[in-house]
Design a protein around this motif. Structure first.
Motif, PDB file in Angstrom:
ATOM      1  N   THR A 346       0.806  -1.230   0.000  1.00 34.87           N
ATOM      2  CA  THR A 346       0.000   0.000   0.000  1.00 34.87           C
ATOM      3  C   THR A 346       0.830   1.267   0.000  1.00 34.87           C
ATOM      4  O   THR A 346       0.253   2.356  -0.068  1.00 34.87           O
ATOM      5  CB  THR A 346      -0.904   0.020   1.246  1.00 34.87           C
ATOM      6  N   ASP A 347       2.146   1.169   0.082  1.00 37.90           N
ATOM      7  CA  ASP A 347       2.958   2.381   0.280  1.00 37.90           C
ATOM      8  C   ASP A 347       3.952   2.623  -0.849  1.00 37.90           C
ATOM      9  O   ASP A 347       5.073   3.036  -0.604  1.00 37.90           O
ATOM     10  CB  ASP A 347       3.706   2.305   1.613  1.00 37.90           C
ATOM     11  N   LEU A 348       3.565   2.342  -2.077  1.00 34.67           N
ATOM     12  CA  LEU A 348       4.449   2.629  -3.219  1.00 34.67           C
ATOM     13  C   LEU A 348       4.403   4.115  -3.561  1.00 34.67           C
ATOM     14  O   LEU A 348       3.386   4.787  -3.360  1.00 34.67           O
ATOM     15  CB  LEU A 348       4.035   1.818  -4.447  1.00 34.67           C
ATOM     16  N   HIS A 349       5.498   4.605  -4.074  1.00 40.93           N
ATOM     17  CA  HIS A 349       5.561   5.991  -4.531  1.00 40.93           C
ATOM     18  C   HIS A 349       4.607   6.187  -5.710  1.00 40.93           C
ATOM     19  O   HIS A 349       4.464   5.290  -6.553  1.00 40.93           O
ATOM     20  CB  HIS A 349       6.997   6.331  -4.940  1.00 40.93           C
ATOM     21  N   PRO A 350       3.917   7.319  -5.806  1.00 43.04           N
ATOM     22  CA  PRO A 350       2.965   7.525  -6.925  1.00 43.04           C
ATOM     23  C   PRO A 350       3.601   7.347  -8.296  1.00 43.04           C
ATOM     24  O   PRO A 350       2.956   6.823  -9.215  1.00 43.04           O
ATOM     25  CB  PRO A 350       2.478   8.970  -6.705  1.00 43.04           C
ATOM     26  N   GLU A 351       4.854   7.737  -8.445  1.00 43.57           N
ATOM     27  CA  GLU A 351       5.509   7.572  -9.746  1.00 43.57           C
ATOM     28  C   GLU A 351       5.748   6.101 -10.048  1.00 43.57           C
ATOM     29  O   GLU A 351       5.631   5.665 -11.203  1.00 43.57           O
ATOM     30  CB  GLU A 351       6.842   8.334  -9.754  1.00 43.57           C
ATOM     31  N   LEU A 352       6.065   5.315  -9.030  1.00 43.41           N
ATOM     32  CA  LEU A 352       6.210   3.868  -9.240  1.00 43.41           C
ATOM     33  C   LEU A 352       4.871   3.225  -9.581  1.00 43.41           C
ATOM     34  O   LEU A 352       4.815   2.290 -10.388  1.00 43.41           O
ATOM     35  CB  LEU A 352       6.800   3.219  -7.982  1.00 43.41           C
ATOM     36  N   ILE A 353       3.788   3.722  -8.984  1.00 44.75           N
ATOM     37  CA  ILE A 353       2.458   3.197  -9.314  1.00 44.75           C
ATOM     38  C   ILE A 353       2.141   3.488 -10.782  1.00 44.75           C
ATOM     39  O   ILE A 353       1.632   2.615 -11.514  1.00 44.75           O
ATOM     40  CB  ILE A 353       1.399   3.808  -8.383  1.00 44.75           C
ATOM     41  N   ARG A 354       2.433   4.707 -11.222  1.00 46.34           N
ATOM     42  CA  ARG A 354       2.154   5.058 -12.625  1.00 46.34           C
ATOM     43  C   ARG A 354       2.970   4.183 -13.575  1.00 46.34           C
ATOM     44  O   ARG A 354       2.464   3.682 -14.576  1.00 46.34           O
ATOM     45  CB  ARG A 354       2.496   6.530 -12.853  1.00 46.34           C
ATOM     46  N   THR A 355       4.253   3.989 -13.240  1.00 46.25           N
ATOM     47  CA  THR A 355       5.098   3.152 -14.093  1.00 46.25           C
ATOM     48  C   THR A 355       4.646   1.699 -14.060  1.00 46.25           C
ATOM     49  O   THR A 355       4.639   1.015 -15.096  1.00 46.25           O
ATOM     50  CB  THR A 355       6.558   3.258 -13.623  1.00 46.25           C
ATOM     51  N   MET A 356       4.251   1.208 -12.880  1.00 45.79           N
ATOM     52  CA  MET A 356       3.776  -0.169 -12.773  1.00 45.79           C
ATOM     53  C   MET A 356       2.516  -0.389 -13.607  1.00 45.79           C
ATOM     54  O   MET A 356       2.320  -1.457 -14.200  1.00 45.79           O
ATOM     55  CB  MET A 356       3.508  -0.501 -11.301  1.00 45.79           C
ATOM     56  N   GLY A 357       1.660   0.634 -13.691  1.00 47.49           N
ATOM     57  CA  GLY A 357       0.439   0.490 -14.473  1.00 47.49           C
ATOM     58  C   GLY A 357       0.701   0.285 -15.958  1.00 47.49           C
ATOM     59  O   GLY A 357      -0.102  -0.352 -16.659  1.00 47.49           O
TER      60      GLY A 357
END
Length: 553
Positions: A346-357
């Protein structure tokens, strides 16, 4: 003359009168000054008398005070004198008492010293008596030792003679053995050392092979149990994705509207989206072809919206494409959040979330990368729980290990290094970064979590149906496996089995013994690890067959 005389007489009178008046005035002023001086002197005498009276009274008071103080001082000095005399008497009595005590103590100590001296004198006499007895015994022992020394000298002389005789016999025996064996001593030693060394090597190889066999059996059993349990507990779909998307049309008339007048719509669509639009004889369907899955999905949503809207022209295509890009970005972010919720992160950086998507639409050998990461995270977490490690850390490392695949077309380097740099940039733990950069051995593995990440990656990618491989690459890999094995001496035949997951190497029994077969299997496995890239594991089996043939007559 008379008038002049009269005038002079008048003037003389006036002058005389004036002088008289002046003299009178001066006399009066002098009398006043004298009176003032007398008054002043009387006043000063009165003041002096008053001051003298005050000084006399003050002096009398001071004298009285001084007399009182003198009397008090005399009384105090008398008291001090009496106290000093009393103190001197006490001190004198104490000194006399102490002198008496010291005298008694000194007498007692002197008596004690005299007693000690008497005892020491007696002890010295006893010691002198014992030393005298010990000297007598030592003299006797010395005489005995001299006699024993003479005997030992005689025995040593006899031993030297025996050694000389034995040496002569050994030289004679060596000459006889050399003449019989036709070998010198050094040659015999060399042959013996070589034989012992060869036997020791064989024995060591046997021990090493037995230890390795036991370790492999135990390690494989435990690893197979852990991995099998993780795979059995994991339930995930296995689908193979392609680089082509199919868009269904309501009718074949829509194909003409998509092409447009003189093909302007299809050219604008391909130029805007960067995706090839293939219109063939397939009824009520067109194909979108592109190796970038995100761009292909954006183009598919754009074409679906255009077909539903019915208005297809270049400006409308650009408008719908921009809207579809936003929808794809939202879908990617939502997919990343769903994957995180599935894994429990639940605590990923927003930029990592965008890249993961972005990995939602990317594939590796036909396997969806985002699903592969979720599956790898579950496998790593289950294996970590079995081994008593931190499941959260292992899950995080396995979940992020392929994040670099979303950026490899934008950055130089392998996806492992690119992903590790991205994770380090956005504050991930060093252990997680190491799991990412070491999962393809581009960096030396230093932690157990990185090893579990490699194992989870291999299990997820090696599951049946998870990934597809082109026929050409498959054939090349099999040929290279057989070529690597054939290059070793003593190999007769090589067979690649189980779709390239096992190699059977047949060797000549006369050229390769059992120990050499074990060494050859290890060398082939090491060479395959260094030169080939493959999912899962490849087993190397070296077969050595011994035949005994006899003829019955």
């Amino acid at each position: 003359m008379t008038a002049m005389s009269v005038g002079l007489a008048l003037i003389g009178l006036l002058i005389a009168g004036l002088l008289a008046w002046i003299g009178l005035t001066l006399s009066r002023r002098k009398a006043v000054d004298t009176a003032r001086q007398e008054v002043t002197q009387r006043e000063e005498a009165a003041s002096a008398k008053v001051a003298a009276d005050l000084v006399r009274r003050q002096a009398e008071e001071d004298a009285a005070v001084l007399r009182a103080r003198a009397e008090a001082a005399e009384q105090r000095s008398e008291e001090i004198r009496r106290a000093a005399e009393d103190r001197a008497s006490e001190v004198r009595r104490d000194a006399e008492q102490r002198a008496s005590d010291v005298r008694r103590e000194a007498e007692a100590e002197a008596q004690s010293i005299r007693d000690d001296l008497r005892e020491q004198r007696l002890e010295m006499e006893r010691r002198e008596h014992r030393l005298t007895e010990r000297e007598e015994r030592l003299d006797e022992q010395h005489r005995g030792i001299e006699e024993r020394q003479l005997e030992l000298n005689a025995q040593l002389t006899g031993l030297d003679q025996r050694k000389a005789e034995i040496k002569d016999l050994e030289d004679e025996r060596r000459r006889i053995l050399e003449s019989v064996a036709n070998l010198t001593t050094e040659q015999a030693k060399a042959e013996l050392v070589a034989a012992i060394e060869d036997e020791a090597k064989r024995h060591a190889h046997s021990i090493v092979r037995e230890i390795e066999r036991q370790a492999l059996d135990e390690g494989e059993t435990k690893a197979r149990k852990i991995i099998t349990g993780a795979v059995q507990r994991l339930a995930s779909e296995q689908t193979s994705e392609s680089v082509v998307s199919v868009v269904h049309l309501p009718s074949d008339d829509m194909k003409g509207r998509i092409i447009g007048r003189e093909g302007r719509n299809i050219r604008s669509f391909e130029q805007t989206t960067g995706v090839n639009l293939i219109i063939d004889d397939t009824p009520e369907a067109v194909l979108l072809s592109c190796f970038d899955p995100v761009r292909r999905e954006t183009a598919r949503l754009t074409l679906d919206s255009l077909v539903l809207d019915g208005r297809i022209h270049p400006s409308r295509i650009e408008e719908i494409y921009e809207r579809s890009k936003g929808e794809v970005a939202e879908l990617c972010e939502r997919a990343a959040e769903d994957a995180m919720a599935d894994v429990g992160i639940t605590d990923l950086h927003p930029e990592l979330i965008r890249t993961m998507g972005l990995l939602r639409y990317r594939t590796s050998y036909g396997q969806n990368v985002l699903k592969h990461l979720v599956e790898s995270a579950h496998i790593a977490g289950m294996m970590a729980a079995e081994l008593g490690l931190d499941p959260k850390l292992c899950k995080r490392g396995a979940f992020l290990h392929d994040i670099g695949k979303a950026l490899t077309h934008e950055s130089e380097g392998s996806h492992a290094i690119v992903g590790a740099e991205l994770a380090r940039k956005y504050g991930e733990n060093d252990d997680v970064v190491h799991c990412i950069e070491a999962h393809h051995n581009e960096v030396e593995v230093r932690t157990v979590e990185a090893v579990l990440t490699q194992a989870a990656d291999a299990v997820s990618g090696g599951r049946p149906g998870a990934r597809r491989e082109s026929l050409e690459a498959y054939v090349q890999r099999l040929e290279r496996l057989e070529e690597i094995a054939m290059h070793h001496d003593g190999v007769e035949k090589v067979f690649a089995m189980q779709a390239g997951r096992e190699i059977r190497v047949m060797v000549l029994p006369d050229a390769v013994d059992d120990i050499a077969a074990q060494v050859m299997a290890r060398d082939i496995a090491k060479q395959v690890e260094e030169e080939l890239t493959y999912p899962g594991q490849i087993r190397v089996t070296v077969v050595r067959e011994s035949r005994a043939t006899e003829v019955a007559k």
